[in-house]
Design an enzyme around this catalytic site. Structure first.
Site, PDB file in Angstrom:
ATOM      1  CB  SER A  52      60.093  12.692 -20.173  1.00 30.48           C
ATOM      2  OG  SER A  52      60.745  13.575 -19.310  1.00 30.48           O
TER       3      SER A  52
ATOM      4  CG  ASP B 292      62.341  13.121 -15.634  1.00 29.80           C
ATOM      5  OD1 ASP B 292      63.569  12.967 -15.474  1.00 29.80           O
ATOM      6  OD2 ASP B 292      61.880  13.691 -16.633  1.00 29.80           O
TER       7      ASP B 292
ATOM      8  CG  ASP C 142      63.998  11.422 -19.815  1.00 33.36           C
ATOM      9  OD1 ASP C 142      63.458  11.922 -18.814  1.00 33.36           O
ATOM     10  OD2 ASP C 142      64.118  12.040 -20.890  1.00 33.36           O
TER      11      ASP C 142
END
Length: 451
Positions: free
Chosen positions: A96, A233, A235
């Site tokens: 992430s 971000d 992902d």
């Protein structure tokens, strides 16, 4: 937190705790847990993604699971693909917003919701037991490749419609969102200027889309006279937004605005958020027929409550939004489309943002070894209740004490060796005073523990 799984799946430094061997065992454990079926697997742009994805897929195949490999894919696309292909689970190889040396493994249910802590605990038990199912040679699973991007965009365009066309600057942070988010914006009819949209796995900015990391986006919005700046971000499960004047729209303000727009779009109902969200949300959505419910931090807790209450919208004050009419996976890409629809229907973001009440929010991180967290929270809970004059207590995730003028949340991080303090007050002076007292309390609690 379990042995492997934290607040948001497994997330560790690559080739230290997160190795191909662990990914292989997670694949075997997931296949054993499912007892067969089909699993969608995608990865973000990190340099270690291919290595971990292949190890995980090997584990799944070894127990007889069929794998749909969607390759480079943001988390929202994995969640979408699970439902599109009728799969039994999904896995995203992602860390992430963590730095590039990290990666992770996050598992998803058939409805697009992340695995709950209870489900992750069952996977951990299988990983540690080593009691994996083994498929005979003629029943080993197969891999097929698929690309659900066109279908994702097609279905998103069925739900979001713009009357006008806008200039959008899109900063994908060199993450997986770069392969779909700019294209969806273009299909909506917007002029798109892309920043950091080559999916290299080498991140040129801090991945968390906040005011500091998005300074280049803010400057570009201003220089290009754009209507909106959108950022993701690694992902793309999160969204950060810059308004038409080149100002980052604070997470709390954006959360309130989009929750209000969802109530306008889909009708009155419940809005689910987390214990670290402020009073502005309640004050903004109440006149629009919204009722705020707070739950534990983490997208799975928000999705769980949304499903339980039939909520209209769910979101965290970190730019993580879940739109249940679309999917129960947090989706920064679809969120970007909704932001543009809101601007199209209601007006410029800089003007909309002025309607949201502004309170003073402060955040602090105090270093705290993981092994001290549980004991520290006990001391903090006990001392906070003595130290502060509060009216209400919420202890579903950390300890949140509040009265009508302020609230303070003490909470151990699920992904880092830190204790978090979040608070909100009506004045800067009060906020600073509360933060000083809160920091002293936390530092003393951690220091008093002997290991």
């Amino acid at each position: 937190m379990g042995k492997y799984f934290g607040t948001s799946g497994i997330r560790e430094v690559v080739n230290e705790k997160l190795t191909p061997e662990l990914a292989l065992r997670v694949g075997k454990a997931l296949g054993t847990y499912l007892g067969g079926g089909t699993v969608v697997v995608g990865k973000d742009t990190r340099t270690s993604g291919e290595m971990l994805k292949n190890a995980l897929i090997s584990g799944l195949l070894s127990v007889g699971v069929e794998v749909i490999d969607i390759g480079l894919a943001p988390t929202p696309l994995t969640g979408f693909a699970i439902r599109l292909y009728g799969a039994d689970a999904g896995v995203t190889i992602t860390a992430s917003h963590n730095p590039p040396e990290y990666n992770g493994i996050k598992v998803w249910q058939p409805n697009g919701m992340a695995y709950t802590p209870e489900m992750e605990a069952q996977l951990e038990a299988i990983i540690d037991s080593g009691n994996f199912k083994k498929a005979p040679w003629n029943e080993i699973g197969r891999v097929r490749k698929a690309d659900p991007r066109k279908e994702y965009i097609k279905r998103a365009l069925e739900m979001v419609h713009l009357d006008g066309s806008y200039t959008v600057v899109l900063d994908a942070g060199n993450g997986a969102g770069s392969i779909i988010s700019p294209y969806l914006q273009r299909e909506l009819g917007n002029k798109v200027i892309s920043l950091n949209s080559h999916p290299s796995g080498f991140f040129v900015r801090e991945l968390e889309p906040n005011a500091k990391s998005l300074s280049a986006l803010a400057k570009t919005v201003k220089a290009m006279n754009a209507d909106v700046g959108i950022a993701h971000d690694g992902d793309a499960d999160r969204i950060g937004v810059v308004d038409d004047r080149g100002n980052f729209v604070e997470y709390e303000v954006m959360l309130s605005l989009i929750a209000g727009y969802m109530l306008r779009k889909f009708g009155k109902g419940k809005v689910v958020t987390t214990v670290d969200a402020g009073f502005a949300l309640d004050d903004y959505v109440r006149p629009l027929g919204g009722e705020v419910i707070r739950t534990r931090v983490g997208d799975v807790a928000v999705a769980d409550e949304l499903a339980r209450h039939g909520g209209v919208f769910g979101g965290e004050p970190s730019g993580t939004w879940i739109i249940p009419q679309w999917n129960l996976t947090p989706d920064g890409i679809f969120a970007g489309a909704l932001v543009m629809e809101m601007v199209d229907k209601l007006g410029p973001l800089s003007e909309l943002a002025r309607e949201v009440p502004r309170y003073v929010t402060l955040r602090a991180k105090i270093p705290c070894p993981n092994e001290k967290k549980a004991k520290a929270m006990e001391i903090i809970a006990r001392e906070a209740l003595k130290t502060f004059d509060y009216k209400r207590l919420i202890d579903i995730d950390g300890v949140r004490i509040e009265n009508d003028e302020w609230w303070i949340l003490f909470r151990p991080s699920g992904t880092e060796p830190i204790m978090r303090i979040t608070l909100e007050a009506h004045t800067e002076e009060k906020a600073r005073e509360l933060m000083e007292r809160a920091k002293r309390l936390v530092k003393k609690a951690i220091g008093d523990i002997q290991i």
